[in-house]
Design a protein around this motif. Structure first.
Motif, PDB file in Angstrom:
ATOM      1  N   PHE A 169       7.418  -2.926 -14.482  1.00 52.06           N
ATOM      2  CA  PHE A 169       8.424  -1.971 -13.984  1.00 52.06           C
ATOM      3  C   PHE A 169       9.813  -2.387 -14.456  1.00 52.06           C
ATOM      4  CE2 PHE A 169       5.569  -0.810 -10.141  1.00 52.06           C
ATOM      5  CZ  PHE A 169       5.058   0.281 -10.803  1.00 52.06           C
ATOM      6  N   ASP A 170      10.063  -3.674 -14.389  1.00 57.74           N
ATOM      7  CA  ASP A 170      11.373  -4.192 -14.796  1.00 57.74           C
ATOM      8  C   ASP A 170      11.626  -3.895 -16.282  1.00 57.74           C
ATOM      9  OD1 ASP A 170      13.751  -5.617 -14.425  1.00 57.74           O
ATOM     10  OD2 ASP A 170      12.847  -7.386 -15.363  1.00 57.74           O
ATOM     11  N   MET A 171      10.637  -4.239 -17.109  1.00 54.78           N
ATOM     12  CA  MET A 171      10.797  -4.036 -18.560  1.00 54.78           C
ATOM     13  C   MET A 171      10.905  -2.561 -18.928  1.00 54.78           C
ATOM     14  SD  MET A 171       8.241  -6.815 -20.212  1.00 54.78           S
ATOM     15  CE  MET A 171       8.958  -6.811 -21.837  1.00 54.78           C
ATOM     16  N   ALA A 172      10.180  -1.730 -18.192  1.00 60.13           N
ATOM     17  CA  ALA A 172      10.140  -0.296 -18.525  1.00 60.13           C
ATOM     18  C   ALA A 172      11.268   0.494 -17.868  1.00 60.13           C
ATOM     19  CB  ALA A 172       8.782   0.287 -18.102  1.00 60.13           C
ATOM     20  N   GLY A 173      12.083  -0.193 -17.087  1.00 59.54           N
ATOM     21  CA  GLY A 173      13.230   0.494 -16.457  1.00 59.54           C
ATOM     22  C   GLY A 173      12.830   1.400 -15.297  1.00 59.54           C
ATOM     23  N   VAL A 174      11.701   1.083 -14.665  1.00 52.99           N
ATOM     24  CA  VAL A 174      11.302   1.831 -13.467  1.00 52.99           C
ATOM     25  C   VAL A 174      11.906   1.126 -12.249  1.00 52.99           C
ATOM     26  CG1 VAL A 174       9.361   2.565 -12.010  1.00 52.99           C
ATOM     27  CG2 VAL A 174       9.157   2.677 -14.509  1.00 52.99           C
ATOM     28  N   LYS A 175      12.703   1.889 -11.492  1.00 50.86           N
ATOM     29  CA  LYS A 175      13.385   1.319 -10.337  1.00 50.86           C
ATOM     30  C   LYS A 175      12.380   1.129  -9.199  1.00 50.86           C
ATOM     31  CE  LYS A 175      17.191   2.635  -7.369  1.00 50.86           C
ATOM     32  NZ  LYS A 175      17.940   3.780  -6.901  1.00 50.86           N
ATOM     33  N   ILE A 176      12.441   0.005  -8.511  1.00 46.94           N
ATOM     34  CA  ILE A 176      11.590  -0.174  -7.331  1.00 46.94           C
ATOM     35  C   ILE A 176      12.484  -0.359  -6.110  1.00 46.94           C
ATOM     36  CG2 ILE A 176       9.563  -1.031  -8.569  1.00 46.94           C
ATOM     37  CD1 ILE A 176      10.323  -3.854  -7.800  1.00 46.94           C
ATOM     38  N   ARG A 177      12.066   0.230  -5.017  1.00 50.32           N
ATOM     39  CA  ARG A 177      12.902   0.183  -3.816  1.00 50.32           C
ATOM     40  C   ARG A 177      12.008   0.108  -2.585  1.00 50.32           C
ATOM     41  NH1 ARG A 177      15.039   4.666  -0.811  1.00 50.32           N
ATOM     42  NH2 ARG A 177      14.655   6.200  -2.457  1.00 50.32           N
ATOM     43  N   LEU A 178      12.300  -0.857  -1.720  1.00 45.16           N
ATOM     44  CA  LEU A 178      11.560  -0.965  -0.461  1.00 45.16           C
ATOM     45  C   LEU A 178      12.036   0.145   0.474  1.00 45.16           C
ATOM     46  CD1 LEU A 178       9.716  -2.588   1.539  1.00 45.16           C
ATOM     47  CD2 LEU A 178      11.770  -3.882   2.158  1.00 45.16           C
ATOM     48  N   TYR A 179      11.094   0.899   1.009  1.00 37.85           N
ATOM     49  CA  TYR A 179      11.454   1.954   1.967  1.00 37.85           C
ATOM     50  C   TYR A 179      12.052   1.304   3.213  1.00 37.85           C
ATOM     51  CZ  TYR A 179      10.892   5.443   5.599  1.00 37.85           C
ATOM     52  OH  TYR A 179      11.126   6.301   6.647  1.00 37.85           O
ATOM     53  N   LYS A 180      13.218   1.790   3.611  1.00 38.59           N
ATOM     54  CA  LYS A 180      13.885   1.218   4.770  1.00 38.59           C
ATOM     55  C   LYS A 180      13.387   1.958   6.004  1.00 38.59           C
ATOM     56  CE  LYS A 180      18.543  -0.361   5.852  1.00 38.59           C
ATOM     57  NZ  LYS A 180      18.840   0.343   7.091  1.00 38.59           N
ATOM     58  N   LYS A 181      12.597   1.226   6.803  1.00 39.36           N
ATOM     59  CA  LYS A 181      12.008   1.848   7.997  1.00 39.36           C
ATOM     60  C   LYS A 181      13.083   2.311   8.958  1.00 39.36           C
ATOM     61  CE  LYS A 181       7.371   0.443   9.081  1.00 39.36           C
ATOM     62  NZ  LYS A 181       6.498  -0.365   9.870  1.00 39.36           N
ATOM     63  N   THR A 182      12.890   3.479   9.547  1.00 41.18           N
ATOM     64  CA  THR A 182      13.795   3.924  10.603  1.00 41.18           C
ATOM     65  C   THR A 182      13.023   3.743  11.908  1.00 41.18           C
ATOM     66  OG1 THR A 182      12.985   6.199  10.515  1.00 41.18           O
ATOM     67  CG2 THR A 182      14.816   5.637   9.055  1.00 41.18           C
ATOM     68  N   ASP A 183      13.680   3.934  13.023  1.00 41.26           N
ATOM     69  CA  ASP A 183      12.951   3.736  14.292  1.00 41.26           C
ATOM     70  C   ASP A 183      12.277   5.023  14.751  1.00 41.26           C
ATOM     71  OD1 ASP A 183      15.142   5.161  14.928  1.00 41.26           O
ATOM     72  OD2 ASP A 183      16.018   3.700  16.316  1.00 41.26           O
ATOM     73  N   ARG A 184      12.192   6.002  13.834  1.00 39.26           N
ATOM     74  CA  ARG A 184      11.673   7.303  14.226  1.00 39.26           C
ATOM     75  C   ARG A 184      10.139   7.328  14.275  1.00 39.26           C
ATOM     76  NH1 ARG A 184      14.589  12.191  13.419  1.00 39.26           N
ATOM     77  NH2 ARG A 184      15.738  11.255  11.723  1.00 39.26           N
ATOM     78  N   LEU A 185       9.618   7.921  15.334  1.00 41.95           N
ATOM     79  CA  LEU A 185       8.176   8.096  15.474  1.00 41.95           C
ATOM     80  C   LEU A 185       7.896   9.589  15.390  1.00 41.95           C
ATOM     81  CD1 LEU A 185       6.719   5.950  18.395  1.00 41.95           C
ATOM     82  CD2 LEU A 185       5.889   6.097  16.053  1.00 41.95           C
ATOM     83  N   VAL A 186       6.953   9.965  14.521  1.00 40.99           N
ATOM     84  CA  VAL A 186       6.626  11.388  14.428  1.00 40.99           C
ATOM     85  C   VAL A 186       5.222  11.581  14.992  1.00 40.99           C
ATOM     86  CG1 VAL A 186       6.279  13.348  12.874  1.00 40.99           C
ATOM     87  CG2 VAL A 186       8.075  11.687  12.390  1.00 40.99           C
ATOM     88  N   ARG A 187       5.114  12.396  16.013  1.00 42.41           N
ATOM     89  CA  ARG A 187       3.803  12.657  16.620  1.00 42.41           C
ATOM     90  C   ARG A 187       3.374  14.065  16.227  1.00 42.41           C
ATOM     91  NH1 ARG A 187       2.557  14.754  21.672  1.00 42.41           N
ATOM     92  NH2 ARG A 187       0.453  14.275  22.331  1.00 42.41           N
ATOM     93  N   ILE A 188       2.207  14.150  15.617  1.00 38.37           N
ATOM     94  CA  ILE A 188       1.739  15.478  15.208  1.00 38.37           C
ATOM     95  C   ILE A 188       0.472  15.792  15.996  1.00 38.37           C
ATOM     96  CG2 ILE A 188       1.008  16.919  13.266  1.00 38.37           C
ATOM     97  CD1 ILE A 188       2.365  14.911  11.398  1.00 38.37           C
ATOM     98  N   GLU A 189       0.485  16.878  16.702  1.00 36.49           N
ATOM     99  CA  GLU A 189      -0.697  17.259  17.469  1.00 36.49           C
ATOM    100  C   GLU A 189      -1.665  18.020  16.556  1.00 36.49           C
ATOM    101  OE1 GLU A 189      -1.330  18.523  22.070  1.00 36.49           O
ATOM    102  OE2 GLU A 189       0.632  18.213  21.180  1.00 36.49           O
ATOM    103  N   LEU A 190      -2.879  17.579  16.447  1.00 35.96           N
ATOM    104  CA  LEU A 190      -3.844  18.214  15.531  1.00 35.96           C
ATOM    105  C   LEU A 190      -5.050  18.795  16.281  1.00 35.96           C
ATOM    106  CD1 LEU A 190      -3.777  15.421  12.819  1.00 35.96           C
ATOM    107  CD2 LEU A 190      -2.690  17.631  12.656  1.00 35.96           C
TER     108      LEU A 190
END
Ligand SMILES: Nc1ccn([C@H]2C[C@H](O)[C@@H](COP(=O)(O)O)O2)c(=O)n1
Ligand code: ZN
Length: 159
Positions: free
Chosen positions: A138-159
């Protein structure tokens, strides 16, 4: 006034990656991926699973033992499935949201497909040569990597 608690783009796309992972039959690690254009349009999704036509119930899901009796030679990774699931057009300059850092094989496919950014949720195999190889490419090919920054949000989906 508009709603204030709407999902950010990152939350939305990582949420879709996690939801996709819930389709995986892998008893140990479920991975989901969501590929998005530069304009934040969803291009494709995928999760780790056996190739089409290979019955999930007849395939091995073990991690250890004889190589051919483990899942490893057979399972298609979430990122590869997402790349292959794209129906038309190119993935040039796209971004991929993935719940687990890509392995070296998926890293090659990501690079070759034209994806330019990887946003990942977990990096539990960071200490393996496999992931080190991904990062080097990724580094050599110029692909950016980024750790997803967790938020405190919880999403509840009723199925
Ligand atoms: N970036 C990744 C890494 C792994 N996978 C898949 C491949 C297997 O189904 C599972 C890993 O199994 P484990 O060795 O943790 O039991 O996850 C993927 O799709 N994408
Ligand atoms: Zn992979």
């Amino acid at each position: 006034m508009k709603r204030q608690d709407y999902l950010s783009w990152d939350e939305y796309f990582m949420g879709i990656a996690h939801l996709s992972a819930r389709r995986s039959k892998d008893p140990n690690t479920q991975v989901g991926a969501c590929i998005v254009s530069e304009e934040n349009k969803i291009l494709s999704v995928g999760y780790n699973g056996m190739p089409t036509g290979c019955n999930d119930d007849d395939m091995p899901w073990d991690r250890e033992g004889e190589f051919l009796e483990t899942k490893y030679p057979f399972v298609c990774h979430a990122e590869l499935n997402a790349i292959l699931n794209r129906s038309t057009g190119s993935l040039k300059n796209a971004k991929i949201y993935v719940s687990l850092f890509p392995c070296n094989e998926c890293a090659k496919a990501i690079i070759q497909s034209g994806i330019k950014e990887v946003i990942y949720g977990d990096d539990k195999y960071a200490d393996t040569d496999n992931v080190r190889a991904s990062k080097r490419m990724f580094d050599m090919a110029g692909v950016k990597i980024r750790l997803y920054k967790k938020t405190d949000r919880l999403v509840r989906i009723e199925l």
